[in-house]
Scaffold this active site. Structure first.
Site, mmCIF file in Angstrom:
data_model
loop_
_atom_site.group_PDB
_atom_site.id
_atom_site.type_symbol
_atom_site.label_atom_id
_atom_site.label_comp_id
_atom_site.label_asym_id
_atom_site.label_seq_id
_atom_site.Cartn_x
_atom_site.Cartn_y
_atom_site.Cartn_z
ATOM 1 N N HIS A 69 1.344 6.151 -6.301
ATOM 2 C CA HIS A 69 2.570 6.648 -6.909
ATOM 3 C C HIS A 69 3.595 5.505 -7.000
ATOM 4 O O HIS A 69 3.704 4.690 -6.078
ATOM 5 C CB HIS A 69 3.126 7.781 -6.045
ATOM 6 C CG HIS A 69 4.002 8.740 -6.780
ATOM 7 N ND1 HIS A 69 5.182 8.359 -7.364
ATOM 8 C CD2 HIS A 69 3.893 10.067 -7.021
ATOM 9 C CE1 HIS A 69 5.763 9.414 -7.917
ATOM 10 N NE2 HIS A 69 5.000 10.469 -7.739
ATOM 11 N N GLY A 112 -1.509 8.118 -3.953
ATOM 12 C CA GLY A 112 -1.826 9.112 -4.986
ATOM 13 C C GLY A 112 -2.970 8.679 -5.878
ATOM 14 O O GLY A 112 -3.673 9.494 -6.453
ATOM 15 N N TYR A 142 2.445 15.421 2.066
ATOM 16 C CA TYR A 142 1.523 15.590 0.933
ATOM 17 C C TYR A 142 1.567 17.046 0.486
ATOM 18 O O TYR A 142 2.221 17.886 1.105
ATOM 19 C CB TYR A 142 0.116 15.098 1.293
ATOM 20 C CG TYR A 142 -0.491 14.398 0.103
ATOM 21 C CD1 TYR A 142 0.063 13.194 -0.341
ATOM 22 C CD2 TYR A 142 -1.510 14.952 -0.634
ATOM 23 C CE1 TYR A 142 -0.443 12.563 -1.471
ATOM 24 C CE2 TYR A 142 -2.017 14.327 -1.762
ATOM 25 C CZ TYR A 142 -1.468 13.137 -2.181
ATOM 26 O OH TYR A 142 -1.933 12.526 -3.305
HETATM 27 C C1 LCV Z 1 5.991 0.731 -7.024
HETATM 28 C C2 LCV Z 1 4.823 -1.137 -6.354
HETATM 29 C C3 LCV Z 1 3.912 -0.339 -5.637
HETATM 30 C C4 LCV Z 1 4.100 1.075 -5.665
HETATM 31 N N1 LCV Z 1 5.155 1.566 -6.362
HETATM 32 O O1 LCV Z 1 1.428 -7.091 -4.184
HETATM 33 O O2 LCV Z 1 0.125 8.687 -0.824
HETATM 34 S S1 LCV Z 1 1.528 9.015 -0.806
HETATM 35 O O3 LCV Z 1 1.792 10.375 -0.403
HETATM 36 O O4 LCV Z 1 2.313 8.045 -0.052
HETATM 37 C C5 LCV Z 1 2.054 8.852 -2.490
HETATM 38 C C6 LCV Z 1 3.429 9.380 -2.686
HETATM 39 C C7 LCV Z 1 1.889 7.470 -2.941
HETATM 40 O O5 LCV Z 1 0.992 7.153 -3.692
HETATM 41 O O6 LCV Z 1 2.807 6.545 -2.483
HETATM 42 C C8 LCV Z 1 2.524 5.149 -2.769
HETATM 43 C C9 LCV Z 1 1.467 4.681 -1.757
HETATM 44 N N2 LCV Z 1 1.163 3.233 -2.026
HETATM 45 C C10 LCV Z 1 1.282 2.316 -1.084
HETATM 46 O O7 LCV Z 1 1.690 2.555 0.056
HETATM 47 C C11 LCV Z 1 0.944 0.886 -1.505
HETATM 48 C C12 LCV Z 1 2.245 0.085 -1.611
HETATM 49 N N3 LCV Z 1 1.931 -1.290 -2.094
HETATM 50 C C13 LCV Z 1 1.375 -2.210 -1.253
HETATM 51 O O8 LCV Z 1 1.060 -1.959 -0.064
HETATM 52 C C14 LCV Z 1 1.091 -3.549 -1.856
HETATM 53 O O9 LCV Z 1 1.876 -3.699 -3.020
HETATM 54 C C15 LCV Z 1 -0.394 -3.690 -2.247
HETATM 55 C C16 LCV Z 1 -1.252 -3.802 -0.971
HETATM 56 C C17 LCV Z 1 -0.840 -2.492 -3.102
HETATM 57 C C18 LCV Z 1 -0.548 -4.975 -3.101
HETATM 58 O O10 LCV Z 1 -0.009 -6.054 -2.376
HETATM 59 P P1 LCV Z 1 0.255 -7.423 -3.152
HETATM 60 O O11 LCV Z 1 0.748 -8.386 -2.131
HETATM 61 O O12 LCV Z 1 -0.909 -7.772 -3.996
HETATM 62 P P2 LCV Z 1 2.975 -6.857 -3.858
HETATM 63 O O13 LCV Z 1 3.138 -6.022 -2.651
HETATM 64 O O14 LCV Z 1 3.667 -8.186 -3.903
HETATM 65 O O15 LCV Z 1 3.424 -5.980 -5.106
HETATM 66 C C19 LCV Z 1 3.516 -6.565 -6.398
HETATM 67 C C20 LCV Z 1 4.589 -5.791 -7.127
HETATM 68 O O16 LCV Z 1 4.162 -4.431 -7.294
HETATM 69 C C21 LCV Z 1 5.114 -3.564 -6.724
HETATM 70 C C22 LCV Z 1 5.807 -4.375 -5.642
HETATM 71 O O17 LCV Z 1 7.065 -3.795 -5.357
HETATM 72 C C23 LCV Z 1 5.903 -5.725 -6.321
HETATM 73 O O18 LCV Z 1 6.953 -5.656 -7.272
HETATM 74 P P3 LCV Z 1 7.958 -6.932 -7.443
HETATM 75 O O19 LCV Z 1 7.078 -8.071 -7.909
HETATM 76 O O20 LCV Z 1 8.950 -6.454 -8.450
HETATM 77 O O21 LCV Z 1 8.545 -7.180 -6.059
HETATM 78 N N4 LCV Z 1 4.433 -2.402 -6.165
HETATM 79 C C24 LCV Z 1 3.350 -2.422 -5.392
HETATM 80 N N5 LCV Z 1 3.008 -1.164 -5.041
HETATM 81 N N6 LCV Z 1 3.269 1.930 -5.058
HETATM 82 N N7 LCV Z 1 5.860 -0.624 -7.044
#
Ligand code: LCV
Length: 263
Positions: A69, A112, A142
């Site tokens: 999400h 999600g 959830y």
């Molecule tokens: C917006 C993002 C996101 C993101 N949204 O890259 O399951 S529930 O109930 O929680 C449900 C509501 C749900 O799905 O919630 C979201 C759950 N997702 C997560 O917890 C994953 C969050 N993201 C991460 O842990 C990391 O981004 C991962 C491991 C996916 C990738 O890491 P990596 O180092 O390759 P970055 O973290 O640097 O992210 C690159 C860009 O994508 C955005 C993040 O904010 C960053 O943006 P900027 O370059 O503008 O800083 N991004 C990543 N995930 N879910 N934005």
């Protein structure tokens, strides 16, 4: 082969198989409202074209299939996964598409997006695929249908472990516990997936479609009393109105660990 790029999604038809490619690598294919609406539009177009099978994928070689999400679109103190939320509309569109939807996965699947690939009819991944459901990392409740998807797919004990730990499940374990239908070497993944799609498309599409609808109706056939549903919704409201949920979102946006208080 016709191909359309709608913002964050590329849709195309190859040998009468629909292919939807998530295409927003800068945001790790986060499931934003616009990406989800583009995915739903692509499914509706494939339905009109009577495309019998659809593959949902990310670009070849990605490290993150989808980050789940779009957290920037989550609003503290509001139900994050309500009936009309884009993610929920997307999951229903997959369930209601007239033919099988196959998720072809490379890289990490988060939150999600894990619910989305488990809602697909068949899940095929390579060694790099991992699967994490993460509401507890955001202090988020959830929803009923989402929890049910996991119980239906992996059983209640594995589903509990996935939700409580929020840890990514690696591909070998994902195969063992039934998340993956097939674990395929990366170099064979596309061919294996397309071969299965074409094989299914060679059968009676009416029979396949009706059997898919039977699975949907039977997997949703878990009547709960109105009181039970209202109790669940009351419990969920406590969580999405909590300090922890607001803190979970804020911490992610500020790129720092959350300071949860359990309130
Ligand atoms: C917006 C993002 C996101 C993101 N949204 O890259 O399951 S529930 O109930 O929680 C449900 C509501 C749900 O799905 O919630 C979201 C759950 N997702 C997560 O917890 C994953 C969050 N993201 C991460 O842990 C990391 O981004 C991962 C491991 C996916 C990738 O890491 P990596 O180092 O390759 P970055 O973290 O640097 O992210 C690159 C860009 O994508 C955005 C993040 O904010 C960053 O943006 P900027 O370059 O503008 O800083 N991004 C990543 N995930 N879910 N934005």
């Amino acid at each position: 082969m016709s191909s359309t790029q709608t913002g964050t999604v590329i849709s195309e038809v190859q040998n009468n198989i629909g292919i939807i490619t998530l295409s927003n690598p800068g945001k790790r294919n986060a499931l934003s409202q616009s990406l989800l609406m583009a995915m739903i539009d692509a499914l509706e177009e494939f339905q009109l074209q009577r495309v019998p099978v659809v593959i949902i994928r990310a670009a070849a070689g990605v490290k993150i299939w989808s980050a789940g999400h779009d957290i920037a679109e989550l609003q503290a103190h509001e139900d994050p996964l309500g009936y009309f939320d884009g993610l929920e509309q997307g999951l229903r569109a997959i369930q209601r598409f007239h033919g099988p939807v196959i998720a072809m996965v490379q890289g990490g699947v988060w939150g999600g997006a894990c619910d989305l690939v488990l809602t697909c009819d068949i899940l095929i991944g390579d060694e790099s695929s991992t699967f994490a459901i993460t509401p507890v990392k955001l202090g988020l409740p959830y929803n009923v249908s989402g929890v049910q998807h996991f119980i239906n797919r992996v059983g209640i004990n594995i589903a509990k472990e996935m939700f409580f730990t929020a840890d990514p499940v690696p591909s070998q374990r994902a195969k063992e516990i039934g998340i993956l239908n097939h674990l395929v070497p990366a170099l064979e993944l596309e061919k294996f997936t397309m071969t299965m799609a074409l094989h299914i498309a060679s059968h009676s599409s009416m029979s396949v479609s009706v059997i898919k609808e039977q699975f949907r109706l039977l997997s949703n056939a878990n009547p709960i009393s109105p009181e039970t549903f209202e109790m669940i919704q009351g419990l969920r409201k406590k969580v999405y109105r909590s300090h922890d949920y607001a803190e979970g979102i804020k911490a992610f946006m500020e790129k720092r660990p959350p300071a949860f208080t359990g309130e």
